[in-house]
Design an enzyme around this catalytic site. Structure first.
Site, mmCIF file in Angstrom:
data_model
loop_
_atom_site.group_PDB
_atom_site.id
_atom_site.type_symbol
_atom_site.label_atom_id
_atom_site.label_comp_id
_atom_site.label_asym_id
_atom_site.label_seq_id
_atom_site.Cartn_x
_atom_site.Cartn_y
_atom_site.Cartn_z
ATOM 1 N N TRP A 175 31.036 29.339 38.581
ATOM 2 C CA TRP A 175 31.004 28.923 39.990
ATOM 3 C C TRP A 175 29.570 28.577 40.398
ATOM 4 O O TRP A 175 29.341 27.659 41.187
ATOM 5 C CB TRP A 175 31.527 30.066 40.872
ATOM 6 C CG TRP A 175 31.440 29.765 42.340
ATOM 7 C CD1 TRP A 175 32.346 29.074 43.091
ATOM 8 C CD2 TRP A 175 30.380 30.117 43.236
ATOM 9 N NE1 TRP A 175 31.916 28.983 44.387
ATOM 10 C CE2 TRP A 175 30.707 29.611 44.510
ATOM 11 C CE3 TRP A 175 29.178 30.815 43.093
ATOM 12 C CZ2 TRP A 175 29.898 29.787 45.614
ATOM 13 C CZ3 TRP A 175 28.365 30.982 44.195
ATOM 14 C CH2 TRP A 175 28.724 30.482 45.435
ATOM 15 N N HIS A 176 28.614 29.313 39.819
ATOM 16 C CA HIS A 176 27.223 29.063 40.199
ATOM 17 C C HIS A 176 26.695 27.743 39.644
ATOM 18 O O HIS A 176 25.729 27.203 40.174
ATOM 19 C CB HIS A 176 26.322 30.206 39.714
ATOM 20 C CG HIS A 176 26.370 31.396 40.617
ATOM 21 N ND1 HIS A 176 27.326 32.367 40.499
ATOM 22 C CD2 HIS A 176 25.603 31.767 41.676
ATOM 23 C CE1 HIS A 176 27.127 33.282 41.441
ATOM 24 N NE2 HIS A 176 26.100 32.934 42.168
ATOM 25 N N GLY A 177 27.290 27.252 38.593
ATOM 26 C CA GLY A 177 26.819 25.990 38.054
ATOM 27 C C GLY A 177 27.507 25.648 36.759
ATOM 28 O O GLY A 177 27.951 26.525 36.021
ATOM 29 N N PHE A 221 24.863 24.989 44.858
ATOM 30 C CA PHE A 221 26.017 25.617 44.213
ATOM 31 C C PHE A 221 27.307 25.216 44.925
ATOM 32 O O PHE A 221 28.354 25.455 44.504
ATOM 33 C CB PHE A 221 25.883 27.139 44.213
ATOM 34 C CG PHE A 221 24.737 27.606 43.365
ATOM 35 C CD1 PHE A 221 24.179 26.777 42.416
ATOM 36 C CD2 PHE A 221 24.212 28.866 43.508
ATOM 37 C CE1 PHE A 221 23.112 27.194 41.640
ATOM 38 C CE2 PHE A 221 23.163 29.303 42.733
ATOM 39 C CZ PHE A 221 22.608 28.464 41.805
#
Lengths: 368, 477
Positions: free
Chosen positions: B321-323, B477
């Site tokens: 989800w962060h990247g 993000f």
């Protein structure tokens, strides 16, 4: 309900007062010496050369500008003055490109430089953002525009420096703070302009510069994982354009200024790395330097020197900390060569030293 | 637009506040519409090309939500509507966020020549997760009918839109519906201003102040032992103050509108275990992952082994989800592994004797912080091998530079460590209680000159610290 709103107003007014007080302090103390040479507090200097140069140009007296990239960053002004018999101002900036160097030189000439000593390598002509779009360079600070001055005066970073400078001006604190300043997280930590980016006088040269480090750096940059970095940025046409604009244009605009330009003595391993890992980039380097040498050697106000094929320096790997950066011992030699006019490029044979370099690169075998 | 920018602080925020309260004198709905439009304008100023996508996402989810809440569907149809809704959200998120990553890996594996250059819409992760939670709750029968302006504002509300916190409809929409929030409440404006000032100071003076040291480890070709440690710690503290500052600013701005945002950050580096760390770091993301991923996967109800599997899956997806990069996968996997070890330790090791409680907490604190620092290296590094290089340097004390630059860095890092570990956090300073909708109750905000002038100084230096190229780390993000 009245009281909290009164406090909101008080908070906002107090904030405005703090902002004004901070900018007034910054103007009076002027840690960068942008408005005047330092008198109220002891002068201090920063190794953030892209910013510091704006202050040096405004506060120092000089007749010669010395500029370049990291290859020229460790020189001391006092050594330059002694060797060349000038009053110099060192404006070298690590990793700088030709736009930045040309811009700073233009300002230096406008402020009285009659001679320019320019360490010039091919890398400075790689693509770079326009000077006003460069996030690492504040052109407005040099131009003293409202935006540039505001970014300096209305700044927490400047205020921190002003407060430290004020503390340093208090007699009992002056000596101890001056001695620990280089080890504190402040920018203006050096009390002598001569020390900007210079290596400490007690620096262990043999530990910092030796064949072991040079060969390790060579192995690192030629590792297949990262050897493609060697070729990044070498676009011949773009480099030619930047050379014409940033070097030829500047020199042509100032016919009364003498330009001593030198190609620095990289270790032979820089070219050998390109030969083995990025031959296309090496070809571009040869082509661009051939053009630069030919063009510059013909300009009447340029004295061009090529130190790249001096075998006893470039093949002695103990002279280097990596494949390009040479030791202060070589810095001293460079000044001597410039003073004596040695290795000057003959306008009638501008490619002679390049041809010698090519032959050396072809012949060189990396020690195992 | 960034909170730490002159146009936002001097123009956008005052104008939106004035308009909101002026309209609030006339009706209860127009300020909501105004705030939603202002939020869209806020988004459009920085990301105009994705406004259509944001509006389409709102329309799609509101429509699916209507089917789940108001339409007379049978259970199978409701389930289908939920699947379509969530799949649609994930598909959009997947295309924009992960298609390039998938293509890159396919190219690496099969030598294909897929080239995809898809810009990542700002805030897409936040507004997608926010709406997935809405759909799931609507399917569960936990959502009352909401009118479109309130729903649109819930999704676009500018204090949270681009970098969180992840909002929950049950928390926010009732606040948007309340009439009192449309009238200026001096106490909330004052407290909001103070919290905003603290956040701005953290961001522009502290986070941006230590940012240059990060290069010691992450931009160096071969950092030494001390450079690697100092650079890694600098990033650890930069991220802390960046995120903490943003969270404070979001809460402070929202509070000026009379809206209480959830706390997203609660001194995470004071945690004495990794479980506690995740209860203190990005708290709304942790809650989302727990409620909408970990528990639906089975949570801890299907035995110890599956619990650990669920934990790892949850954290891997949390990492992604962060990247879209393998470094984030490794970061998530590391945290999944840490959590498994933590839970296994709690299950297997008997309760500490009281004499050992304090030393155990100190050891737990040190170990947790070390584990978090190691994971941040993967989070920050551009590639896994670069992270390895830094980690190797951190384990090789034979290579030490310790020159002027490193000593100055050590001084700065030490100051930050003291602030992080010993200073009270903003909630503690301001007595902010999101659940009770209370702030500044016990600290006499209005009669405390120290607090007023301290906040004025923080605001002034926060504004003076604004730099033109200083984004939030969570911005993309």
């Amino acid at each position: 309900m009245r009281k909290p709103f009164t406090q909101v107003k008080r908070l906002l007014l107090a904030s405005v007062a703090f902002v004004l007080a901070a900018s007034a302090l910054n103007y009076v103390v002027d840690p960068l010496q942008l408005f005047r040479p330092s008198r109220l507090v002891p002068a201090a200097y920063s190794v953030d050369t892209r910013m510091q140069n704006a202050g040096l140009l405004a506060s120092q007296s000089f007749d010669t500008a010395f500029i370049g990239s990291s290859l020229a960053i460790h020189f001391r002004q006092s050594d330059i003055d002694r060797a060349l018999g000038v009053r110099s101002l060192k404006l070298a900036m690590t990793g700088s490109n030709s736009r930045q160097q040309g811009f700073v030189l233009e300002d230096a000439i406008a402020r009285g430089a009659k001679r320019v000593v320019w360490e010039m390598d091919d890398w400075i002509y790689v693509d770079a953002p326009a000077i006003d779009d460069d996030p690492y360079f504040s052109a407005d600070l040099y131009r003293r525009t409202a935006k540039g001055l505001a970014s300096y005066l209305l700044s927490t970073a400047t205020t921190k420096e002003s407060l430290v400078s004020l503390l340093r001006a208090i007699p009992p604190l002056h000596a101890p703070l001056a001695s620990v300043a280089p080890y504190l997280p402040v920018k203006f930590a050096l009390s002598d302009v001569d020390d900007i980016y210079a290596l400490p006088r007690n620096f262990d040269v043999s530990a910092g510069y030796n064949a072991k480090r040079t060969l390790a750096a060579f192995a690192y940059i030629t590792d297949p994982v990262r050897s493609h970095f060697l070729g990044i940025g070498y676009d011949y046409d773009a480099m030619v354009g930047h050379f014409q604009r940033d070097a030829v244009g500047l020199i042509a605009r100032h016919p009364d200024v003498t330009f001593d330009i030198y190609f620095p003595p990289y270790s032979i391993l820089q070219y050998v790395a390109m030969r083995d890992a990025s031959p296309a980039a090496l070809k571009t380097v040869y082509e661009i330097t051939a053009l630069v040498a030919t063009r510059l050697s013909q300009l009447p106000n340029v004295r061009l020197y090529d130190f790249r094929a001096i075998k006893e320096v470039t093949h002695d790997l103990d002279n280097y900390g990596d494949v390009i950066h040479h030791s202060p011992v070589v810095d001293a030699k460079v000044l001597t060569w410039l003073a004596e006019g040695k290795y000057r490029v003959d306008p009638r044979a501008p490619l002679a030293s390049l041809d010698a370099l090519k032959a050396q690169v072809e012949a060189y075998r990396v020690p195992r | 637009m960034l909170f730490n920018s002159y146009p936002f602080i001097l123009l956008f925020l005052p104008a939106v506040l004035v308009g909101y309260f002026w309209l609030g004198r006339r009706s209860n709905l127009t300020p909501v519409v105004w705030l939603a439009l202002a939020s869209l304008a806020f988004y459009a100023i920085g990301s105009w090309q994705f406004v259509g996508l944001l509006l389409a996402s709102i329309a799609f989810n509101y429509g699916v939500g209507w089917l789940l809440i108001a339409a007379k569907l049978n259970p199978a149809q409701r389930r289908a509507a939920l699947i379509v809704g969530v799949a649609g959200d994930l598909l959009v998120l997947g295309v924009f966020k992960y298609a390039g990553f998938v293509a890159e890996n396919l190219n690496a594996l099969f030598g294909t020549g897929l080239t995809l250059h898809i810009l990542l819409p700002v805030g897409i992760s936040f507004y997608t997760f926010t709406q997935i939670a809405f759909l799931v709750d609507a399917w569960r029968g936990q959502v009352a009918t909401y009118v479109l302006p309130h729903y649109a504002l819930f999704v676009t509300y500018f204090p949270h839109l681009i970098a969180g916190p992840i909002l929950h409809h049950k928390d926010m929409i009732p606040q948007f519906e309340r009439e009192e929030t449309k009238h200026p409440q001096a106490h909330l404006i004052l407290c909001g201003l103070i919290i905003f000032a603290i956040g701005l100071f953290k961001k522009t003076c502290l986070a941006d102040g230590i940012q240059p040291l990060v290069a010691l480890a992450f931009d160096a070709r071969s950092p030494t032992f001390d450079q690697a440690w100092l650079g890694a710690l600098a990033y650890t503290f930069q991220l802390y103050f960046d995120f903490s500052g943003y969270s404070d600013m979001a809460i402070g701005i929202s509070l000026m509108f009379g809206i209480f945002l959830p706390v997203n950050f609660n001194s995470p580096y004071k945690a004495t275990s990794i479980v506690e760390f995740w209860r203190r770091w990005h708290m709304t993301l942790s809650q989302f992952l727990r409620d909408y991923l970990y528990i639906p996967l089975g949570g801890n109800r299907r035995g110890r082994v599956l619990r650990y599997v669920n934990l790892v899956i949850t954290m891997l997806l949390g990492g992604l989800w962060h990247g879209a990069a393998w470094t984030f996968v490794v970061w998530g996997a590391l945290h999944g592994a840490y959590l498994c070890v933590n839970h296994a330790f709690n299950a297997l090791v008997p309760k500490m004797p009281s004499a050992l409680t304090r030393p155990a907490r100190v050891a737990g604190f040190a170990l947790t912080f070390l584990a978090v620092v190691v994971a941040w290296i993967f989070f920050r590094a551009e590639r896994i091998e670069w992270a390895w290089r830094i980690l190797l340097a951190m384990t090789d004390p034979t290579q030490i530079a310790f020159g002027r630059e490193e000593i100055a860095a050590l001084v700065l890092v030490s100051i930050y460590a003291v602030l992080v570990w010993f200073a009270p956090n903003t909630q503690e300073i301001m007595g902010y209680d999101h659940r009770k909708r209370a702030v500044g109750v016990d600290i006499a905000v209005e009669t405390s000159p120290l607090l007023i002038y301290g906040a004025a100084a923080a605001l002034a230096f926060g504004i003076l610290g604004i730099q033109s190229h200083s984004e939030f780390i969570y911005f993309r993000f």
